[in-house]
Scaffold this active site. Structure first.
Site, mmCIF file in Angstrom:
data_model
loop_
_atom_site.group_PDB
_atom_site.id
_atom_site.type_symbol
_atom_site.label_atom_id
_atom_site.label_comp_id
_atom_site.label_asym_id
_atom_site.label_seq_id
_atom_site.Cartn_x
_atom_site.Cartn_y
_atom_site.Cartn_z
ATOM 1 C CB CYS A 285 47.878 -11.239 -35.283
ATOM 2 S SG CYS A 285 46.737 -10.221 -36.235
ATOM 3 C CB CYS B 24 46.426 -8.646 -32.307
ATOM 4 S SG CYS B 24 45.364 -10.078 -32.601
ATOM 5 C CG HIS C 83 43.669 -13.233 -34.072
ATOM 6 N ND1 HIS C 83 44.458 -12.502 -34.936
ATOM 7 C CD2 HIS C 83 43.825 -14.536 -34.428
ATOM 8 C CE1 HIS C 83 45.076 -13.333 -35.769
ATOM 9 N NE2 HIS C 83 44.707 -14.558 -35.480
ATOM 10 C CG ASN D 268 39.882 -10.031 -50.386
ATOM 11 O OD1 ASN D 268 38.936 -9.943 -51.160
ATOM 12 N ND2 ASN D 268 41.029 -9.407 -50.584
ATOM 13 C CB SER E 139 47.607 -11.821 -46.311
ATOM 14 O OG SER E 139 47.235 -10.532 -45.857
ATOM 15 C CG HIS F 205 42.772 -9.365 -36.524
ATOM 16 N ND1 HIS F 205 43.308 -9.402 -35.263
ATOM 17 C CD2 HIS F 205 41.819 -8.406 -36.488
ATOM 18 C CE1 HIS F 205 42.723 -8.500 -34.495
ATOM 19 N NE2 HIS F 205 41.806 -7.873 -35.222
ATOM 20 C CG HIS G 165 41.967 -7.317 -42.179
ATOM 21 N ND1 HIS G 165 42.174 -8.674 -42.027
ATOM 22 C CD2 HIS G 165 42.622 -6.964 -43.318
ATOM 23 C CE1 HIS G 165 42.932 -9.115 -43.010
ATOM 24 N NE2 HIS G 165 43.213 -8.120 -43.825
ATOM 25 C CD GLN H 76 43.148 -4.918 -48.249
ATOM 26 O OE1 GLN H 76 43.937 -4.112 -48.743
ATOM 27 N NE2 GLN H 76 43.164 -6.203 -48.515
#
Ligand SMILES: [Zn+2]
Ligand SMILES: [Zn+2]
Length: 354
Positions: free
Chosen positions: A53, A56, A115, A155, A163, A166, A168, A170
């Site tokens: 990943c 990570c 993760h 998302n 995509s 993990h 996250h 934006q």
């Protein structure tokens, strides 16, 4: 005038004279790799650290940089940004073909070094750290001379195009107001002019009087299914007092927001007893230096699921060409969400005097 040549390789936006909206174009990004496919093959569920990943701690990213061994949150410039900081500011206009350079920044925020966690699985104190980063990034990016808008979003789930599993989010900062921000700025501005009060404060007061679309609330924030919701279980998070943007939030409100985010995401997961996919994001006042007394910051959650973890709503046909349409009413959706939260649906919720 000549073809819009300088913009062909840099981030720019193009005007749609039919709707008045703009579309963001990122030609430099066409080679962006898609990790989602590979990820599904290599990462079993429940893996706290995935060596493959790129988010990570300690792992190598596509640009050759190594992630630090971060203990909480980690924010960095997207290796494949949709917006370039040095995009030309040219306006290219040839009759009805209008384009202009759009500079900006794209940042990635890892919510946790783990993760296998999501917001719904994180401790309140750790979500509070995520909120703190949203505040810091809003101030830092919003303070840049070419940035007028800071858009924070997440998302979640493959269904929403994430995509990488993990956890996250934006942060995209742009030179111009994106379509949605421009619309909401105009509508809130008109309302303030007419009524001398912020639109979303009046709206929240009305929703609290009715109660039927309110899902949950604490001292500072309220979660509701908006009267005009499009997605089946769409919600908004609204502050109870006027807060224009993340930079105006008190420490107590940051904690309150973390609590509400935890409650809402856990509630979503329990609705169909599955990790609930969604696109969520915060709308806040433009960062153009003006006061924006009309603006009330808020979050939108747009989950696609309709009846189960497998049945999703599609926006097609009339909805693409005409207007959105829904079957389950926002009131029924709010009742189902309250049920999932463990409260009785017929229990009039949270009639606040404020
Ligand atoms: Zn990871
Ligand atoms: Zn909004």
């Amino acid at each position: 005038m000549a073809k819009p040549e300088p913009l062909r390789s840099a981030s720019h936006r193009r005007f749609n004279p039919l709707t008045g909206d703009w579309v963001l174009v990122s030609p430099h990004r066409a080679q962006r790799p898609w990790q989602g496919q590979r990820e599904r093959k290599t990462a079993p569920a429940g893996l706290a650290h995935d060596p493959n990943c790129y988010l990570c701690p300690g792992n190598l990213r596509a640009n050759g940089a190594s992630n630090p061994d971060y203990p909480h949150t980690f924010v960095f410039d997207n290796d494949f940004p949709a917006l370039l900081a040095d995009a030309p500011t040219d306006v290219e206009s040839d009759g009805l073909l209008v384009a202009e350079g759009e500079s900006g920044r794209c940042r990635v925020l890892c919510f946790s070094p783990r993760h296998d966690l999501t917001l719904s699985g994180m401790a309140i104190a750790d979500i509070e750290r995520v909120v703190d980063v949203w505040v810091e990034e809003t101030i830092a990016l919003g303070g840049l001379p070419d940035i007028e808008s800071v858009q924070i979003f997440e998302n979640r789930g493959e269904m929403m195009g994430a995509s990488n599993p993990h956890p996250h989010g934006q942060i995209w900062a742009t030179r111009h107001l994106p379509n949605e921000l421009e619309k909401e700025t105009n509508r809130q501005g008109e309302y303030l002019l007419q009524h001398r009060r912020p639109l979303l404060l009046d709206y929240l007061a009305q929703e609290l009087r009715h109660g039927e679309r309110v899902v949950l609330a604490n001292d500072d924030f309220c979660v509701l299914v908006p009267f005009w919701a499009i997605w089946p279980f769409e919600t908004m998070i609204l502050p109870r007092r006027r807060i224009g943007g993340f930079d105006e939030m008190s420490a107590g409100e940051r904690l309150s927001l973390a609590q509400v985010l935890s409650q809402l995401t856990r509630l979503y997961d329990s609705l169909f007893d599955a990790p609930f996919p969604y696109s969520m994001g915060f709308h806040q006042k433009p960062t153009d230096g003006a006061v924006h007394a009309e603006w009330q910051m808020h979050a939108h959650f747009y989950p696609p699921l309709l009846r189960s973890a497998a049945v999703r709503k599609f926006m097609v046909g009339f909805e693409m060409l005409g207007s959105p349409q829904r079957d389950i009413t926002p009131e029924a959706a709010a009742a189902k969400l309250r049920e999932a939260a463990g409260s009785r649906a017929d229990d009039p919720p949270l009639r606040s005097p404020r």
